[in-house]
Design a protein around this motif. Structure first.
Motif, PDB file in Angstrom:
ATOM      1  N   THR A 125       5.219   3.887   2.427  1.00 47.26           N
ATOM      2  CA  THR A 125       4.999   2.709   1.603  1.00 47.26           C
ATOM      3  C   THR A 125       4.939   1.593   2.562  1.00 47.26           C
ATOM      4  O   THR A 125       5.507   1.489   3.388  1.00 47.26           O
ATOM      5  CB  THR A 125       5.991   2.080   0.552  1.00 47.26           C
ATOM      6  OG1 THR A 125       5.860   3.343  -0.555  1.00 47.26           O
ATOM      7  CG2 THR A 125       5.723   1.133  -0.010  1.00 47.26           C
ATOM      8  N   ASN A 137       0.781  10.286  -1.582  1.00 43.59           N
ATOM      9  CA  ASN A 137       1.723  10.644  -2.907  1.00 43.59           C
ATOM     10  C   ASN A 137       2.733   9.737  -2.927  1.00 43.59           C
ATOM     11  O   ASN A 137       3.869  10.110  -3.154  1.00 43.59           O
ATOM     12  CB  ASN A 137       1.955  11.971  -3.299  1.00 43.59           C
ATOM     13  CG  ASN A 137       0.647  12.923  -3.363  1.00 43.59           C
ATOM     14  OD1 ASN A 137      -0.340  12.159  -3.992  1.00 43.59           O
ATOM     15  ND2 ASN A 137       0.628  14.071  -2.907  1.00 43.59           N
ATOM     16  N   ASN A 138       2.546   8.506  -2.557  1.00 43.67           N
ATOM     17  CA  ASN A 138       3.847   7.527  -2.441  1.00 43.67           C
ATOM     18  C   ASN A 138       5.025   7.753  -1.634  1.00 43.67           C
ATOM     19  O   ASN A 138       6.101   7.291  -1.735  1.00 43.67           O
ATOM     20  CB  ASN A 138       4.456   7.363  -3.776  1.00 43.67           C
ATOM     21  CG  ASN A 138       3.260   6.547  -4.885  1.00 43.67           C
ATOM     22  OD1 ASN A 138       2.449   6.083  -4.392  1.00 43.67           O
ATOM     23  ND2 ASN A 138       3.183   7.248  -5.981  1.00 43.67           N
ATOM     24  N   ARG A 139       4.664   9.027  -0.584  1.00 48.12           N
ATOM     25  CA  ARG A 139       5.794   9.203   0.348  1.00 48.12           C
ATOM     26  C   ARG A 139       5.783   8.085   1.641  1.00 48.12           C
ATOM     27  O   ARG A 139       6.848   7.988   2.424  1.00 48.12           O
ATOM     28  CB  ARG A 139       5.680  10.541   0.840  1.00 48.12           C
ATOM     29  CG  ARG A 139       6.083  11.494  -0.579  1.00 48.12           C
ATOM     30  CD  ARG A 139       5.711  12.920  -0.040  1.00 48.12           C
ATOM     31  NE  ARG A 139       5.742  13.566   1.101  1.00 48.12           N
ATOM     32  CZ  ARG A 139       4.902  14.416   1.915  1.00 48.12           C
ATOM     33  NH1 ARG A 139       3.747  14.675   1.130  1.00 48.12           N
ATOM     34  NH2 ARG A 139       5.092  14.807   2.992  1.00 48.12           N
ATOM     35  N   ASN A 173       0.677  -1.402  -0.096  1.00 52.07           N
ATOM     36  CA  ASN A 173       0.021  -0.109  -0.002  1.00 52.07           C
ATOM     37  C   ASN A 173       0.792   1.223   0.089  1.00 52.07           C
ATOM     38  O   ASN A 173       1.761   1.211   0.541  1.00 52.07           O
ATOM     39  CB  ASN A 173      -0.971   0.110   1.333  1.00 52.07           C
ATOM     40  CG  ASN A 173      -1.957  -0.955   1.292  1.00 52.07           C
ATOM     41  OD1 ASN A 173      -2.789  -1.182   0.423  1.00 52.07           O
ATOM     42  ND2 ASN A 173      -1.651  -2.006   2.146  1.00 52.07           N
ATOM     43  N   GLN A 174       0.379   2.384  -0.783  1.00 49.90           N
ATOM     44  CA  GLN A 174       0.922   3.495  -0.783  1.00 49.90           C
ATOM     45  C   GLN A 174       0.197   4.487  -0.283  1.00 49.90           C
ATOM     46  O   GLN A 174      -0.843   4.794  -0.643  1.00 49.90           O
ATOM     47  CB  GLN A 174       1.779   3.653  -2.081  1.00 49.90           C
ATOM     48  CG  GLN A 174       2.834   2.861  -2.361  1.00 49.90           C
ATOM     49  CD  GLN A 174       3.653   2.958  -3.796  1.00 49.90           C
ATOM     50  OE1 GLN A 174       2.956   3.402  -4.716  1.00 49.90           O
ATOM     51  NE2 GLN A 174       4.830   3.188  -3.717  1.00 49.90           N
ATOM     52  N   TYR A 175       0.601   5.608   0.370  1.00 52.57           N
ATOM     53  CA  TYR A 175       0.095   6.847   0.896  1.00 52.57           C
ATOM     54  C   TYR A 175       0.839   8.099   0.631  1.00 52.57           C
ATOM     55  O   TYR A 175       1.697   8.105   0.322  1.00 52.57           O
ATOM     56  CB  TYR A 175      -0.380   6.499   2.538  1.00 52.57           C
ATOM     57  CG  TYR A 175      -0.911   5.291   2.696  1.00 52.57           C
ATOM     58  CD1 TYR A 175      -2.233   5.066   2.656  1.00 52.57           C
ATOM     59  CD2 TYR A 175      -0.068   4.176   3.183  1.00 52.57           C
ATOM     60  CE1 TYR A 175      -2.822   3.802   3.079  1.00 52.57           C
ATOM     61  CE2 TYR A 175      -0.666   2.859   3.492  1.00 52.57           C
ATOM     62  CZ  TYR A 175      -2.023   2.794   3.514  1.00 52.57           C
ATOM     63  OH  TYR A 175      -2.486   1.550   3.866  1.00 52.57           O
TER      64      TYR A 175
END
Length: 96
Positions: free
Chosen positions: A13, A9-11, A5-7
């Motif tokens: 993971t 804006n991918n900052r 899962n990424q949250y």
């Protein structure tokens, strides 16, 4: 099978998996400030770097470094500041 899962804006993971006794995630946070919410009891251990955390109902920020951990009750929000990339292990549900 693990899931990624990424949250933010991918900052942030995280990889979700199941330990022998409970669900967990291991993840990385890039430099930034974040607000997280819990759905169940969580214990977060810093495994690289440091996390500066404002726990629910707290007035002050606390810094947790490698090997240190903190817990958050279910249905709470908490803030995290990261000054250099950091990694964590989060387990879900109270341990026996």
């Amino acid at each position: 099978m693990p899931s990624v899962n990424q949250y933010f804006n991918n900052r942030v993971t995280s990889i979700a998996f199941k330990t022998i006794s409970q669900p967990a995630t291991v993840g990385v946070m890039s430099v930034g400030e974040y607000e997280f919410g819990t759905k169940e009891f969580e214990t977060i251990q810093v495994i690289s770097g440091a996390l500066t955390v404002k726990l629910p109902d707290a007035d002050d920020w606390q810094t947790f470094e490698v090997g240190e951990q903190f817990s958050i009750e279910a249905n709470k929000t908490f803030d995290v500041k990261v000054d250099a990339d950091a990694a964590y292990l989060c387990t879900y549900g109270e341990s026996a």
